[in-house]
Design an enzyme around this catalytic site. Structure first.
Site, mmCIF file in Angstrom:
data_model
loop_
_atom_site.group_PDB
_atom_site.id
_atom_site.type_symbol
_atom_site.label_atom_id
_atom_site.label_comp_id
_atom_site.label_asym_id
_atom_site.label_seq_id
_atom_site.Cartn_x
_atom_site.Cartn_y
_atom_site.Cartn_z
ATOM 1 N N LEU A 105 -3.110 -6.104 -18.878
ATOM 2 C CA LEU A 105 -4.376 -6.462 -18.487
ATOM 3 C C LEU A 105 -5.101 -5.364 -17.117
ATOM 4 O O LEU A 105 -4.048 -5.356 -16.294
ATOM 5 C CB LEU A 105 -3.863 -7.713 -17.225
ATOM 6 N N VAL A 106 -6.112 -5.707 -17.548
ATOM 7 C CA VAL A 106 -6.723 -4.701 -16.310
ATOM 8 C C VAL A 106 -8.063 -5.605 -16.207
ATOM 9 O O VAL A 106 -8.244 -6.512 -16.172
ATOM 10 C CB VAL A 106 -7.999 -3.722 -16.911
ATOM 11 N N GLN B 90 -12.662 -3.861 -15.786
ATOM 12 C CA GLN B 90 -12.765 -3.804 -17.122
ATOM 13 C C GLN B 90 -14.039 -3.016 -17.702
ATOM 14 O O GLN B 90 -14.609 -2.936 -17.245
ATOM 15 C CB GLN B 90 -12.536 -5.304 -17.213
ATOM 16 N N GLY C 101 -8.192 0.677 -19.342
ATOM 17 C CA GLY C 101 -7.217 0.132 -20.273
ATOM 18 C C GLY C 101 -6.305 1.025 -21.511
ATOM 19 O O GLY C 101 -5.305 1.516 -22.071
ATOM 20 N N GLU D 148 3.131 -7.394 -28.584
ATOM 21 C CA GLU D 148 3.480 -8.726 -29.463
ATOM 22 C C GLU D 148 2.286 -9.559 -29.187
ATOM 23 O O GLU D 148 1.724 -9.388 -27.877
ATOM 24 C CB GLU D 148 3.947 -9.713 -28.159
#
Length: 457
Positions: free
Chosen positions: A243-244, A249, A254, A276
């Site tokens: 998570l950024v 973002q 990322g 995942e």
């Protein structure tokens, strides 16, 4: 016993009849309609609606059984999250409360379902955290291991440096508990990792100013990875969360974090790296990192050239049987050993490598489309779609028909399938859905190819 006499005239006169009122049914409020969330980095940003706001996922799972808020009129909840300490304060205001049959929602308990102990009781206490916890991130990473550092290409003029730091153990657990609310708010369907499991590791992307010692280090994002043992003497890493944070973002952070993790996996000679259930956006970033690495690997070119030559010479529209264009097993293993890219990811990248090599792509697009269609058909329906094996059929269902199906597997003769023969209309619909998947896949391949070409030019 005496009784109260009521004149029949008064009952017949509509003006004198008793009026009966009905309480309005409380239909409840959707949490996302009355909650606003802001991320702030300074004390004077608290209370300002010009601060950076975030759009959370559906919050209904944190409120009541049916996901609504009951008993409030004019409700407004404003939540402020500090990007310095990652603690939060909730400002709750409303016009009135009334139990109209559904009770009155315990807002504090519901908010604690998201923020837990990170929710500060008073605004004054929250404002104090900007001074008392200025160096919170610095203290959390002081004993961590730096796996990557360098100047930030976006902020070179500000003398900013990026570091990716690995933290483990108790420090990892304490810090991750502060980050859980953002995971719940921003990643739909997410669940916190088990911080008591020693095989979880957290990788933090940190920005610091080289020329200002008192400036707090800024946490831009993080990734959580799980370490598996691989027989006989190796380990695999699986990326479970990445998570950024919203203010940073779409600026390449990322990709920087994932690149650092990929390089670390190679340097530490892990068996491989998996992700995942990656979202499409993450898969795009991952492919943009892996494709240049694959193009630089000498073992790729011979098998890639052979595949491309066949596609340029053959006309797949006239074929009599399905032709496979997968990479050889020895190439798959060499990629895994050298680049730590697992087979599933390599096969995704293989289609992109073919697309890049088919130049001009417009001339060979139909052949390429057939290759993608065969692969998707095999994944969704079965490897040998014209013979016995797995069969996909539609059946009446109360669920969404677009995402509902039944899979049959025959024993080889196909006798069992005769009772569930696919109707012609179902075959047409199935083919339309497959073509749609092909269109989406080719568009995703095209976006990665364009990004790779820009980087290499």
């Amino acid at each position: 016993m005496g009784t109260k006499h009521q004149s029949s005239n008064s009952l017949s006169d509509p003006k004198k009849r008793r009026k009966v009122g009905f309480t309005k049914v409380d239909e409840g409020l959707q949490p996302n309609d009355c909650i606003k969330i802001y991320i702030v980095s300074k004390e004077d940003e608290v209370g300002s609606e010009e601060s950076f706001s975030i759009e959370p996922v559906d919050l209904s799972s944190f409120f009541e059984e049916d996901g609504k808020i009951y008993g409030y009129q004019g409700l407004k909840i404003t939540v402020w999250i500090s990007s310095i300490s990652f603690q939060a304060y909730a400002d709750i205001s409303f016009e009135s409360t009334c139990d109209a049959g559904k009770g009155i929602t315990d807002l504090k308990a519901s908010l604690q379902n998201i923020f837990a102990d990170n929710l500060v009781e008073t605004k004054n206490d929250f404002l104090k955290t900007f001074s008392t916890e200025t160096h919170y991130i610095k203290s959390m990473i002081s004993d961590g291991k730096i796996i990557s550092n360098g100047l930030d290409g976006h902020l070179k003029n500000d003398c900013s440096e990026l570091e990716v730091v690995r933290v483990e153990g108790q420090t990892m657990g304490l810090l991750y508990c502060r980050l859980v609310p953002l995971v719940l708010l921003l990643v739909d369907g997410s669940n916190p990792i088990d911080v008591t499991d020693p095989d979880w590791q957290i990788y933090l992307l940190v920005e610091k100013k080289n020329d200002e010692q008192d400036t707090p280090q800024k946490l831009l994002g993080f990734a959580a990875l799980y370490r598996f043992f691989h027989y006989p003497d190796s380990h695999r890493l699986r990326l479970g969360q990445i998570l950024v944070f919203p203010p940073y973002q779409r600026k390449g952070y990322g990709g920087y974090l994932l690149q650092a993790i990929t390089s670390m996996v190679v340097a530490d000679n892990m068996y491989d790296l998996s992700i995942e259930e990656p979202l499409d956006s993450l898969q795009h970033v991952r492919a943009c990192i892996d494709i240049p690495r694959l193009l630089a690997l000498p073992a790729i070119q011979p098998s890639l050239n052979a595949t491309v030559s066949r596609l340029k010479e053959e006309n797949l529209a006239k074929r009599t049987q399905i032709t496979r264009f997968s990479p050889p097993s020895d190439t798959i293993e060499e990629v895994r050993k050298t680049l730590k890219i697992n087979k599933k990811q390599f096969l995704q990248c293989w289609e992109i490598l073919i697309y890049l090599a088919l130049d001009p792509i417009e001339k060979y697009l139909e052949n390429f489309r057939t290759v993608v269609l065969d692969r998707i058909r095999g994944d969704v329906i079965g490897k040998d779609t014209g013979a016995s094996g797995k069969r996909l059929v539609e059946v009446p269902t109360e669920f969404d028909s677009e995402v509902s199906f039944v899979m049959f597997k025959t024993n080889g003769s196909g006798e069992e399938f005769k009772e569930a023969e696919v109707e012609e209309s179902d075959k047409v619909k199935q083919e339309e859905q497959l073509q749609k998947l092909v269109d989406e896949r080719i568009e995703a391949i095209k976006l990665v190819a364009e990004k790779v070409r820009v980087k290499s030019s």
